[in-house]
Design a protein around this motif. Sequence first.
Motif, PDB file in Angstrom:
ATOM      1  N   UNK A  44       0.851  -1.199   0.000  1.00 53.54           N
ATOM      2  CA  UNK A  44       0.000   0.000   0.000  1.00 53.54           C
ATOM      3  C   UNK A  44       0.883   1.244   0.000  1.00 53.54           C
ATOM      4  N   UNK A  45       1.935   1.232   0.785  1.00 59.03           N
ATOM      5  CA  UNK A  45       2.862   2.372   0.814  1.00 59.03           C
ATOM      6  C   UNK A  45       3.435   2.632  -0.575  1.00 59.03           C
TER       7      UNK A  45
ATOM      8  N   UNK B  43      -4.622   6.936  -6.588  1.00 56.23           N
ATOM      9  CA  UNK B  43      -3.810   6.806  -5.376  1.00 56.23           C
ATOM     10  C   UNK B  43      -4.544   7.415  -4.206  1.00 56.23           C
ATOM     11  N   UNK B  44      -5.340   6.582  -3.505  1.00 49.14           N
ATOM     12  CA  UNK B  44      -6.183   7.110  -2.456  1.00 49.14           C
ATOM     13  C   UNK B  44      -5.868   6.648  -1.063  1.00 49.14           C
ATOM     14  N   UNK B  45      -4.724   6.016  -0.834  1.00 50.92           N
ATOM     15  CA  UNK B  45      -4.397   5.521   0.504  1.00 50.92           C
ATOM     16  C   UNK B  45      -2.932   5.763   0.813  1.00 50.92           C
ATOM     17  N   UNK B  46      -2.689   6.285   1.984  1.00 55.48           N
ATOM     18  CA  UNK B  46      -1.323   6.473   2.469  1.00 55.48           C
ATOM     19  C   UNK B  46      -1.207   5.839   3.845  1.00 55.48           C
ATOM     20  N   UNK B  47       0.007   5.469   4.209  1.00 53.35           N
ATOM     21  CA  UNK B  47       0.243   5.018   5.576  1.00 53.35           C
ATOM     22  C   UNK B  47       0.352   6.239   6.470  1.00 53.35           C
ATOM     23  N   UNK B  48      -0.109   6.090   7.686  1.00 59.60           N
ATOM     24  CA  UNK B  48       0.077   7.144   8.685  1.00 59.60           C
ATOM     25  C   UNK B  48       1.481   7.006   9.256  1.00 59.60           C
ATOM     26  N   UNK B  49       1.953   8.007   9.996  1.00 58.98           N
ATOM     27  CA  UNK B  49       3.250   7.841  10.671  1.00 58.98           C
ATOM     28  C   UNK B  49       3.258   6.592  11.568  1.00 58.98           C
ATOM     29  N   UNK B  50       2.125   6.298  12.224  1.00 58.38           N
ATOM     30  CA  UNK B  50       2.073   5.081  13.041  1.00 58.38           C
ATOM     31  C   UNK B  50       2.163   3.835  12.164  1.00 58.38           C
TER      32      UNK B  50
END
Length: 144
Positions: A49-50, A94-101
């Motif tokens: 996903x990243x 591209x609609x998903x990013x990882x959060x810092x967590x």
Amino acid sequence: MARHRNTQSPGEAADAQAARRPRDGLFVRVYFGDGRHLGPGMIELLETIRRERSILSAARSLGMSYRRAWLLVDEIGRTFRQPVVETHPGRRGHGTDLTPFGERLIALYREVERRSNEASRAAIDEMRAGLAPQEAPAGEPVEG
């Protein structure tokens, strides 16, 4: 006609898919004592996903259905207090990013994996040295 229902959780299914690929070494699944866990299939999905910045693209890349990937992401999200992914509805492609967590979760898992591999390297090498020669499937010559 009766249908067989898959009784595995999405995380177990993704981990099982990852386990079917021929790989060498130790595989780590972290159990949290209450039935929840974090395993290699889950981490591979988050890393994909990243890279893809899309659950759909990640699912395609890993050869799983979008529904299965979405359920797995949902399972991971319900496991932790902090969000692991951030979705951007309506963004094309591209609609998903990882959060810092989410990034930290991957780093922590990979650290556990690295340390486990280092700690078990000698024992695994000894096991590998004791392996019997592999038999070829019927009709195929054995290399060696």
